[in-house]
Design an enzyme around this catalytic site. Structure first.
Site, PDB file in Angstrom:
ATOM      1  N   ASP A   7     -45.822  28.065  16.526  1.00 54.07           N
ATOM      2  CA  ASP A   7     -45.649  28.481  17.916  1.00 54.07           C
ATOM      3  C   ASP A   7     -46.971  28.283  18.641  1.00 54.07           C
ATOM      4  O   ASP A   7     -48.037  28.276  18.012  1.00 54.07           O
ATOM      5  CB  ASP A   7     -45.207  29.937  18.018  1.00 54.07           C
ATOM      6  CG  ASP A   7     -44.867  30.332  19.463  1.00 54.07           C
ATOM      7  OD1 ASP A   7     -44.039  29.634  20.077  1.00 54.07           O
ATOM      8  OD2 ASP A   7     -45.430  31.302  19.971  1.00 54.07           O
ATOM      9  N   SER A   8     -46.895  28.151  19.951  1.00 56.14           N
ATOM     10  CA  SER A   8     -48.114  28.003  20.738  1.00 56.14           C
ATOM     11  C   SER A   8     -48.938  29.281  20.710  1.00 56.14           C
ATOM     12  O   SER A   8     -50.125  29.260  21.006  1.00 56.14           O
ATOM     13  CB  SER A   8     -47.766  27.635  22.183  1.00 56.14           C
ATOM     14  OG  SER A   8     -46.986  28.664  22.774  1.00 56.14           O
ATOM     15  N   CYS A 194     -37.136  31.391  25.044  1.00 58.40           N
ATOM     16  CA  CYS A 194     -38.526  31.417  24.608  1.00 58.40           C
ATOM     17  C   CYS A 194     -38.616  32.484  23.534  1.00 58.40           C
ATOM     18  O   CYS A 194     -38.064  33.584  23.711  1.00 58.40           O
ATOM     19  CB  CYS A 194     -39.465  31.739  25.770  1.00 58.40           C
ATOM     20  SG  CYS A 194     -41.200  31.976  25.261  1.00 58.40           S
ATOM     21  N   HIS A 196     -40.929  34.363  22.747  1.00 50.31           N
ATOM     22  CA  HIS A 196     -41.600  35.587  23.185  1.00 50.31           C
ATOM     23  C   HIS A 196     -40.591  36.588  23.777  1.00 50.31           C
ATOM     24  O   HIS A 196     -40.800  37.798  23.711  1.00 50.31           O
ATOM     25  CB  HIS A 196     -42.643  35.289  24.267  1.00 50.31           C
ATOM     26  CG  HIS A 196     -43.902  34.645  23.776  1.00 50.31           C
ATOM     27  ND1 HIS A 196     -43.966  33.318  23.415  1.00 50.31           N
ATOM     28  CD2 HIS A 196     -45.152  35.146  23.603  1.00 50.31           C
ATOM     29  CE1 HIS A 196     -45.201  33.033  23.046  1.00 50.31           C
ATOM     30  NE2 HIS A 196     -45.941  34.113  23.153  1.00 50.31           N
TER      31      HIS A 196
END
Length: 270
Positions: A7-8, A194, A196
Site C-alpha cells: 500500500d502507499s 480505498c 483506508h
C-alpha cells in the site's frame, strides 16, 4: 515469504488485519511506501513507477504473490504491470476483482456477456486518481449492464487518516457524501474504493443512511486470497515470519500504524 501486501501507506493494514484473522498461520510481508504517500494525487506514470519499485522490493524479499492493497495502484498501474512488467513466475493481484465479484454476484472467471444485476445506482468513494482512471467502471462494464456509477473523489481523506486526525476525517467523509448525494440522492450501494476508508465505515454508513449497502474491501480481499491460494498452493512460498517494511521513518510509521490498528505493529526500513 508467502504473500506480499503493498500500500502507499497504512490503508492496506485494514486488509492485512482481516487476512491475519482469517489465516493466522500465513506469513506476509507488508510494504508501506510512506515516503511517497498519498498516491491519489499523483500522475499515472508516477503511480506505475512507484508501484513497480515497491513490488520489486517484495519480490526481492521472497514474495511470489503480491496483493496491491491500494485502489489507486490497482486502478492506475495494475493492468500495465501485468501486461508489460510482472515476471512469468510471479503474480500481482489487485483489490477491484473481489469487489466487483461481490457487487455483480458472478465469479471473475465467468466470461459470459454482461447482464443485468440487482443493483442499479452505485456510489463510488475513492481517491482522485482512482476516480480519474475510471478503472472500476471499466471492469464493471465487462460484467454488468444498466449500472449507474457516480464517483466521488475524496480529496484529503487519506491524508487525515494517515495523520490520525479522526475529527477531520469524519468531517471530510460527511462532506464528500453530501457532495455525492447532490448528484445521486438515493444510491442503492456504496463502494469504499480505498483501503483506508474501512476505518470510517460507520461514518460512511451513517451519512449515507441505513438502507444503503456499503461494500468494504478487507473481508472480500481476504476471502478471495484464501480461494486463490487453495487453487494455487505453489504461490505459498516458504516464509515463516511476518514483516512490515516502510520507505518512511520506521519509528514514526510504527507509531501511526499502532494508532491505526490499535495494537503494536513494528516497522523496519525497506
Amino acid at each position: 515469504m508467502a504473500v506480499g501486501i503493498f500500500d502507499s501507506g497504512l490503508g492496506g493494514l485494514t486488509v492485512y488485519k482481516q487476512i491475519a484473522a482469517d489465516m493466522p498461520d500465513l506469513p506476509v510481508c507488508y510494504f508501506a511506501d510512506s515516503a511517497n504517500t498519498p498516491y491519489g494525487v499523483r500522475t499515472a506514470d508516477d503511480i506505475y513507477n512507484l508501484t513497480c519499485a515497491a513490488t520489486q522490493s517484495l519480490f526481492d524479499a521472497g514474495c511470489d504473490l503480491v496483493i496491491l492493497a491500494c485502489n489507486t495502484a490497482s486502478a492506475a498501474a495494475l493492468r500495465r504491470m501485468q501486461e508489460t512488467w510482472v515476471p512469468t513466475d510471479k503474480r500481482v493481484l489487485g483489490v477491484f476483482v473481489p469487489m466487483i465479484e461481490a457487487l455483480t454476484e458472478r465469479n471473475w472467471g465467468d466470461n459470459s456477456p454482461p447482464r443485468q444485476v440487482d443493483v442499479r445506482d452505485v456510489a463510488l468513494f475513492a481517491t482522485p486518481a482512482t476516480v480519474a482512471s475510471r478503472a472500476f467502471q471499466r471492469e464493471l462494464a465487462f460484467r454488468a449492464i444498466g449500472v449507474d456509477v457516480e464517483a466521488q473523489p475524496c480529496g484529503g481523506l487519506v491524508d487525515a487518516l494517515e495523520a490520525g486526525d479522526e475529527m477531520l476525517a469524519e468531517a471530510l467523509v460527511r462532506s464528500h457524501v453530501d457532495a455525492l448525494k447532490r448528484r445521486m440522492p438515493t444510491p442503492q450501494a456504496a463502494i469504499l474504493g480505498c483501503t483506508h476508508y474501512p476505518l470510517m465505515q460507520k461514518t460512511f454508513q451513517d451519512a449515507l443512511g441505513a438502507d444503503v449497502k456499503v461494500f468494504s474491501q478487507a473481508d472480500l480481499v481476504s476471502a478471495s486470497l484464501q480461494d486463490y491460494l487453495k487453487r494455487h498452493p505453489n504461490m505459498l512460498g516458504n516464509g515463516t515470519e511476518t514483516r512490515f517494511l516502510t520507505t518512511g521513518t520506521p519509528t514514526q510509521v510504527t507509531d501511526r500504524a499502532t494508532q491505526f490498528l490499535r495494537r503494536k505493529i513494528q516497522f523496519e526500513a525497506a
